[in-house]
Design a protein around this motif. Structure first.
Motif, PDB file in Angstrom:
ATOM      1  N   THR A  63      78.527  71.476  34.312  1.00 46.69           N
ATOM      2  CA  THR A  63      78.444  70.094  33.846  1.00 46.69           C
ATOM      3  C   THR A  63      77.388  69.844  32.773  1.00 46.69           C
ATOM      4  O   THR A  63      77.536  68.933  31.968  1.00 46.69           O
ATOM      5  N   GLU A  64      76.293  70.623  32.767  1.00 45.93           N
ATOM      6  CA  GLU A  64      75.192  70.293  31.845  1.00 45.93           C
ATOM      7  C   GLU A  64      74.803  71.481  30.968  1.00 45.93           C
ATOM      8  O   GLU A  64      74.928  72.639  31.378  1.00 45.93           O
ATOM      9  N   ALA A  99      78.520  65.041  19.860  1.00 48.56           N
ATOM     10  CA  ALA A  99      78.115  64.439  21.132  1.00 48.56           C
ATOM     11  C   ALA A  99      78.659  65.204  22.318  1.00 48.56           C
ATOM     12  O   ALA A  99      79.752  65.766  22.276  1.00 48.56           O
ATOM     13  N   SER A 100      77.857  65.218  23.383  1.00 51.93           N
ATOM     14  CA  SER A 100      78.292  65.746  24.670  1.00 51.93           C
ATOM     15  C   SER A 100      77.976  64.686  25.722  1.00 51.93           C
ATOM     16  O   SER A 100      76.811  64.437  26.030  1.00 51.93           O
ATOM     17  N   LEU A 101      79.002  64.016  26.233  1.00 55.31           N
ATOM     18  CA  LEU A 101      78.808  62.947  27.211  1.00 55.31           C
ATOM     19  C   LEU A 101      79.256  63.447  28.593  1.00 55.31           C
ATOM     20  O   LEU A 101      78.437  63.812  29.409  1.00 55.31           O
ATOM     21  N   GLY A 102      80.562  63.487  28.836  1.00 59.67           N
ATOM     22  CA  GLY A 102      81.039  64.063  30.088  1.00 59.67           C
ATOM     23  C   GLY A 102      80.864  63.178  31.305  1.00 59.67           C
ATOM     24  O   GLY A 102      80.857  63.668  32.438  1.00 59.67           O
ATOM     25  N   ASN A 103      80.735  61.873  31.094  1.00 60.06           N
ATOM     26  CA  ASN A 103      80.591  60.962  32.225  1.00 60.06           C
ATOM     27  C   ASN A 103      81.915  60.816  32.974  1.00 60.06           C
ATOM     28  O   ASN A 103      81.939  60.612  34.180  1.00 60.06           O
ATOM     29  N   GLN A 104      83.017  60.871  32.222  1.00 66.30           N
ATOM     30  CA  GLN A 104      84.331  60.714  32.832  1.00 66.30           C
ATOM     31  C   GLN A 104      84.919  62.064  33.230  1.00 66.30           C
ATOM     32  O   GLN A 104      85.621  62.161  34.225  1.00 66.30           O
ATOM     33  N   TRP A 110      81.854  69.395  23.987  1.00 66.25           N
ATOM     34  CA  TRP A 110      81.151  68.786  22.853  1.00 66.25           C
ATOM     35  C   TRP A 110      82.166  68.268  21.842  1.00 66.25           C
ATOM     36  O   TRP A 110      83.114  68.965  21.477  1.00 66.25           O
ATOM     37  N   TRP A 127      83.414  55.405  20.556  1.00 65.34           N
ATOM     38  CA  TRP A 127      83.650  54.855  21.895  1.00 65.34           C
ATOM     39  C   TRP A 127      83.378  53.345  21.941  1.00 65.34           C
ATOM     40  O   TRP A 127      83.443  52.730  22.993  1.00 65.34           O
TER      41      TRP A 127
ATOM     42  N   GLU B  84      66.095  68.422  28.100  1.00 60.06           N
ATOM     43  CA  GLU B  84      67.110  68.172  29.131  1.00 60.06           C
ATOM     44  C   GLU B  84      66.698  68.803  30.457  1.00 60.06           C
ATOM     45  O   GLU B  84      66.897  68.216  31.530  1.00 60.06           O
ATOM     46  N   LYS B  95      74.048  62.209  35.163  1.00 60.37           N
ATOM     47  CA  LYS B  95      74.594  62.952  34.011  1.00 60.37           C
ATOM     48  C   LYS B  95      73.585  62.840  32.879  1.00 60.37           C
ATOM     49  O   LYS B  95      72.830  61.868  32.815  1.00 60.37           O
ATOM     50  N   ASN B  97      73.538  62.664  28.693  1.00 57.90           N
ATOM     51  CA  ASN B  97      74.334  62.547  27.468  1.00 57.90           C
ATOM     52  C   ASN B  97      73.470  62.959  26.286  1.00 57.90           C
ATOM     53  O   ASN B  97      72.312  62.539  26.190  1.00 57.90           O
ATOM     54  N   ILE B  98      74.032  63.768  25.397  1.00 54.58           N
ATOM     55  CA  ILE B  98      73.325  64.199  24.187  1.00 54.58           C
ATOM     56  C   ILE B  98      74.217  63.859  22.997  1.00 54.58           C
ATOM     57  O   ILE B  98      75.407  64.150  23.015  1.00 54.58           O
ATOM     58  N   ALA B  99      73.643  63.222  21.974  1.00 53.12           N
ATOM     59  CA  ALA B  99      74.480  62.832  20.840  1.00 53.12           C
ATOM     60  C   ALA B  99      73.673  62.673  19.569  1.00 53.12           C
ATOM     61  O   ALA B  99      72.511  62.268  19.596  1.00 53.12           O
ATOM     62  N   PHE B 122      78.058  53.028  32.438  1.00 52.93           N
ATOM     63  CA  PHE B 122      78.683  54.186  33.088  1.00 52.93           C
ATOM     64  C   PHE B 122      80.063  53.848  33.626  1.00 52.93           C
ATOM     65  O   PHE B 122      80.221  52.781  34.228  1.00 52.93           O
ATOM     66  N   PRO B 123      81.117  54.690  33.458  1.00 58.82           N
ATOM     67  CA  PRO B 123      81.091  56.029  32.878  1.00 58.82           C
ATOM     68  C   PRO B 123      81.377  56.057  31.381  1.00 58.82           C
ATOM     69  O   PRO B 123      81.650  57.128  30.843  1.00 58.82           O
TER      70      PRO B 123
END
Lengths: 162, 162
Positions: A63-64, A99-104, A110, A127, B84, B95, B97-99, B122-123
């Motif tokens: 995940t990270e 960007a790397s979010l991945g909340n959903q 990326w 978004w 991070e 989570k 987030n990186i952007a 979120f999310p």
């Protein structure tokens, strides 16, 4: 134990690195596959608002960024640089967003997104609430450049990326 | 020509690497300064919705990741990983987030954002329409952890980061 499994040693706190049946990035490519390496794959998102939009997806489920191995991190950074460089050369967008979010979908991926001043959300994030319709279809040069970019992408990877 | 200026050789296509009077990240720190290195600085955003939210800002004016020198890129990747890692250890958000967007302020900067399931967006991304009020103020443990994270951040940087 293979060399690959040693190289891929993960953060022991990461809940799982096993493929998950309920994760769309474990059960499928995630979008149109254009390149697959040992650790990462690249997919074309094919969003009419953002021609040339690609994602880099970790092949296994983590995940990270700091839950994966250093070799996977190094490959990611090389790929981000190689892909953004090619995107700027071929597509010449007004801006590149990474960007790397991945909340959903919490499977490491990326986004590398070409942005233009007339795209649906500019200057907001993709978004955010759109400000205008996708005008890219009215721009054949941009669509052709995006196609060219995506066709060259699988062959751009330097020999150090695997 | 100094060694630093050789190390910092930029993409010749980059419009400018000079400080710009009309750029808020050239004329100011960008938010509350917590660490400054030779190439990058870290600032605390102090957004009540996202305690512990930090940005990495390039000290000089460049717009894209592939417009800067390889030493600046290397330092960025080391900093992203170090920050991070500390964020996950101290804050333990749901989570990270990186952007790097820069559509509104095209001076290279990276967001490192701790996300929680009860945070305003979120999310969705933090740039999306909020779904709820910032509830973080009602969470003293989280605010204390964010303060701890920000206080440790200036001393975390390994000796290889300058």
């Amino acid at each position: 134990m293979s060399i690959l499994s040693i190289l891929m040693k993960s953060d022991p706190n990461e809940p799982s690195s096993e493929a998950r049946d309920d994760c769309p990035l474990c059960t499928g490519d995630g979008a149109r596959l254009i390149w697959r390496g040992a650790f990462w794959r690249a997919v074309a998102v094919d969003d009419p608002g953002y021609p040339g939009y690609v994602r880099l997806i970790l092949n296994r489920h983590c995940t990270e960024l700091t839950a994966i191995s250093s070799i996977e991190q190094e490959q990611l950074f090389k790929l981000l640089i190689a892909m953004e460089k090619l995107m700027r050369e071929i597509l010449a967008p007004d801006k590149v967003n990474i960007a790397s979010l991945g909340n959903q979908v919490p499977h490491l991926h990326w986004h590398i997104i070409p942005r233009w001043k007339d795209d649906p959300c500019f200057p907001d994030s993709i978004w955010s609430t759109p400000r205008r319709e996708a005008m890219q279809a009215a721009n054949p040069a941009r669509l052709a450049a995006a196609k060219d970019f995506l066709s060259r992408l699988p062959t751009l990877c330097p020999k150090t990326i695997y």
